[in-house]
Motif scaffolding. Structure first.
Motif, PDB file in Angstrom:
ATOM      1  N   ALA A  98       2.429 -15.840  -7.674  1.00  0.00           N
ATOM      2  CA  ALA A  98       1.982 -15.121  -6.327  1.00  0.00           C
ATOM      3  C   ALA A  98       1.857 -13.537  -6.759  1.00  0.00           C
ATOM      4  O   ALA A  98       0.928 -13.151  -6.073  1.00  0.00           O
ATOM      5  N   LEU A  99       2.694 -13.279  -7.488  1.00  0.00           N
ATOM      6  CA  LEU A  99       2.833 -11.706  -7.314  1.00  0.00           C
ATOM      7  C   LEU A  99       1.368 -11.297  -8.577  1.00  0.00           C
ATOM      8  O   LEU A  99       0.615 -10.357  -8.319  1.00  0.00           O
ATOM      9  N   LEU A 104      -4.657  -8.873  -6.489  1.00  0.00           N
ATOM     10  CA  LEU A 104      -6.139  -8.884  -6.042  1.00  0.00           C
ATOM     11  C   LEU A 104      -6.257  -8.682  -4.643  1.00  0.00           C
ATOM     12  O   LEU A 104      -7.374  -8.687  -4.010  1.00  0.00           O
ATOM     13  N   ALA A 105      -5.058  -8.516  -3.917  1.00  0.00           N
ATOM     14  CA  ALA A 105      -5.014  -8.375  -2.639  1.00  0.00           C
ATOM     15  C   ALA A 105      -5.926  -7.299  -1.908  1.00  0.00           C
ATOM     16  O   ALA A 105      -5.577  -6.223  -2.587  1.00  0.00           O
ATOM     17  N   PRO A 106      -6.684  -7.324  -1.044  1.00  0.00           N
ATOM     18  CA  PRO A 106      -7.680  -6.467  -0.423  1.00  0.00           C
ATOM     19  C   PRO A 106      -6.627  -5.179   0.118  1.00  0.00           C
ATOM     20  O   PRO A 106      -7.422  -4.133   0.309  1.00  0.00           O
ATOM     21  N   LEU A 111      -1.289  -8.096   1.422  1.00  0.00           N
ATOM     22  CA  LEU A 111      -0.051  -7.798   0.580  1.00  0.00           C
ATOM     23  C   LEU A 111       1.350  -8.760   1.378  1.00  0.00           C
ATOM     24  O   LEU A 111       1.956  -9.215   0.689  1.00  0.00           O
ATOM     25  N   LEU A 112       1.009  -8.491   2.581  1.00  0.00           N
ATOM     26  CA  LEU A 112       2.189  -9.230   3.383  1.00  0.00           C
ATOM     27  C   LEU A 112       2.177 -10.635   2.911  1.00  0.00           C
ATOM     28  O   LEU A 112       3.471 -11.113   2.979  1.00  0.00           O
ATOM     29  N   ARG A 174      -1.649  -1.980  -7.375  1.00  0.00           N
ATOM     30  CA  ARG A 174      -2.008  -3.295  -7.678  1.00  0.00           C
ATOM     31  C   ARG A 174      -1.099  -3.566  -9.145  1.00  0.00           C
ATOM     32  O   ARG A 174      -0.788  -4.761  -9.328  1.00  0.00           O
ATOM     33  N   ALA A 175      -1.067  -2.653 -10.084  1.00  0.00           N
ATOM     34  CA  ALA A 175      -0.645  -2.804 -11.321  1.00  0.00           C
ATOM     35  C   ALA A 175       0.989  -2.952 -11.240  1.00  0.00           C
ATOM     36  O   ALA A 175       1.393  -3.708 -11.966  1.00  0.00           O
ATOM     37  N   THR A 176       1.536  -2.519  -9.876  1.00  0.00           N
ATOM     38  CA  THR A 176       3.046  -2.970  -9.871  1.00  0.00           C
ATOM     39  C   THR A 176       3.199  -4.451  -9.566  1.00  0.00           C
ATOM     40  O   THR A 176       4.078  -4.918  -9.998  1.00  0.00           O
TER      41      THR A 176
END
Length: 407
Positions: A98-99, A104-106, A111-112, A174-176
Motif C-alpha cells: 500500500a505504501l 503515486l497518489a495525486p 493519501l487518506l 512521495r519519496a517518504t
C-alpha cells in the motif's frame, strides 16, 4: 576413536531462541510503525506541500488507525486460530504494498485512502507481535520482554523522524511513502523467515467448538470483567496523550516555544527515544513491582497528567522547559504501553489471549482515530495549544480517579 557429543537440550534451545523471537517481533513492530509514526515529524513539510490545516494533518494520522477499529478484533480471532507467522507476515506485506503504491497518489484525498489500506495490514502486527512474545516468555520476564517489543513504535518513530523529514524536504513527500514501504517489506520478510512457535505448542481452539452465539456471548462477557474495565480506562486516556504528543509536539515547539523547525524535529527524535527507554524500563519495573503491573500504569497516568498540565503554564513557552516536558511525556506517555499490554495478556483466558489483545487495542483505536483531528481542530479554533493540552490532562485525571476507586 568415536567422539560422543552431548545430547541437545530442547528446553535450552527454546530458551535461547525466545530472544530471537523478541528481536524479530520488535523489529517487525518498528518497521510497521515507521511511516505512520513519522507523520508528526513531517508536519511542517506536509502542511506546506499539501496546504493542510492542523486538523487535516491530524486526520492523516487517524486514517491509518480507522480500519484497525474492526481489524484488531478480526486479527485477534485469526491469531487464536492460525499461526502468528502467517497472520503478521501477510498483514505487514499489505502495509508495504500500500505504501509503495501510495507514492503515486495525486494528492491529499488519495493519501487518506492509502493510509486506510495501511491500517488494514497494520491491524495484525500489534496483537500478533504481542501474542508471539507472551507465548514465548513466562511471567517472570514477560513484562521486560513485552516492554522491549513495545519499544518498536517509538523506535520506528525515532528512526523515521531522522529520515522522513529529510526525504520530504529533498525529494518530496512521495519519496517518504516509498521508504516506508521498503522498511515494511524488510519487517515482513524478517517475521516470515524467523518466527516459530514454541516447541510442542499447537494453535488453541479458542472456544471455536461452541455455537457462534455462545462464542459471541463469551467474548462480550469479557467487557464486564473488572480487569478489562481498568484496562480500557487506562488505555484510552494514555493513548490519547500518546496521540497528542505525536501530532502536537513539533508544532508546539516551533510555534509556541519559538524553536526552529529542524531543531523541533530533533527534539521529537529525543521524545521517541525516551519512549523506547520508558517502554523497556517501566515494563522491567512492572516485573518486580509487588503491587502489580497496573500500579505501574497508574504511575504513568499521574506523570502524563502533570506533564500536559505543565505545558499549559509559562513553562510551555520556555524553549528549555518545553523540551524537557515533551521528553518527559515521551518517557511516560509512550512507556506505559509495555506493562499495559503485559497486564492485558495475563488477564485474558489462555485460549482467548489474541481476542483480548485485539479487543483492548480496538477500544484504544477509537481514541487514536478521534484524538489527532480533534486536538488539531481545537488548536485551529482557539489559535492556542493550551486547550488541547488541558483536554488531555483532564481526561487522564478523570480516568485515574475512576480507576483508583475501582481498585
Amino acid at each position: 576413536m568415536t567422539v560422543v557429543r552431548p545430547a541437545r537440550d530442547p528446553a535450552h534451545d527454546a530458551s535461547r531462541y525466545r530472544w530471537v523471537i523478541l528481536g524479530v517481533a520488535t523489529f517487525t513492530q518498528a518497521a510497521a510503525s515507521f511511516f505512520v509514526q513519522g507523520i508528526g515529524a513531517m508536519g511542517v513539510h506536509l502542511q506546506r506541500d499539501l496546504d493542510l490545516s492542523t486538523a487535516q494533518l491530524g486526520l492523516l494520522i487517524s486514517a491509518a488507525q480507522l480500519v484497525p477499529l474492526v481489524g484488531l478484533l478480526v486479527a485477534g480471532e485469526l491469531l487464536d486460530r492460525h499461526n502468528e507467522r502467517w497472520v503478521v507476515g501477510a498483514g505487514l506485506s499489505l502495509v508495504a504494498v500500500a505504501l509503495c503504491a501510495g507514492s503515486l497518489a495525486p494528492g491529499y484525498t488519495a493519501l487518506l485512502l492509502v493510509l486506510l489500506v495501511v491500517g488494514a495490514g497494520y491491524s495484525t502486527v500489534q496483537p500478533g507481535g504481542s501474542k508471539s512474545v507472551a507465548t514465548w516468555f513466562d511471567g517472570s520476564r514477560r513484562g521486560l520482554a513485552m516492554g522491549v517489543r513495545q519499544a518498536g513504535p517509538p523506535l520506528g518513530g525515532a528512526f523515521s523522524a531522522t529520515v522522513l523529514p529529510f526525504l520530504a524536504a529533498t525529494h518530496g513527500w512521495r519519496a517518504t511513502l516509498v521508504a516506508g514501504g521498503l522498511v515494511a517489506f524488510l519487517g515482513a520478510g524478517a517475521f516470515l523467515g524467523l518466527y516459530r512457535r514454541p516447541p510442542g505448542r499447537a494453535v488453541a481452539a479458542g472456544g471455536t467448538h461452541l455455537p457462534l452465539a455462545a462464542q459471541v456471548r463469551a467474548r462480550l462477557r469479557m467487557l464486564r470483567e473488572p480487569s478489562m474495565v481498568k484496562i480500557m480506562l487506562s488505555g484510552t486516556s494514555l493513548i490519547s496523550v500518546q496521540s497528542g504528543v505525536l501530532v502536537l509536539t513539533v508544532l508546539h515547539l516551533h510555534e509556541v516555544a519559538a524553536i526552529p523547525a529542524g531543531t523541533a524535529v530533533g527534539v521529537f527524535v529525543a521524545v521517541q527515544v525516551a519512549g523506547v527507554a520508558g517502554r523497556v524500563g517501566l515494563a522491567a519495573w512492572s516485573d518486580r513491582l509487588r503491587s502489580g503491573r497496573y500500579a505501574c500504569v497508574m504511575t504513568c497516568m499521574v506523570a502524563v497528567a502533570a506533564g500536559t498540565a505543565a505545558l499549559m503554564t509559562p513553562l510551555g513557552r520556555s524553549p528549555a522547559a518545553a523540551c524537557v516536558l515533551v521528553v518527559w511525556l515521551g518517557f511516560f506517555g509512550f512507556g506505559w504501553y509495555g506493562p499495559w499490554v503485559a497486564y492485558v495478556a495475563e488477564s485474558a483466558p489462555p485460549d482467548r489471549t489474541g481476542f483480548a489483545l485485539g479487543l483492548a487495542m480496538s477500544v484504544n483505536q477509537v481514541v487514536i482515530i478521534l484524538t489527532p483531528p480533534l486536538l488539531g481542530l481545537v488548536r485551529d479554533l482557539t489559535h492556542s495549544f493550551t486547550p488541547a493540552w488541558g483536554l488531555l490532562a483532564a481526561t487522564t485525571a478523570v480516568a485515574l480517579a475512576i480507576g483508583r476507586r475501582r481498585r
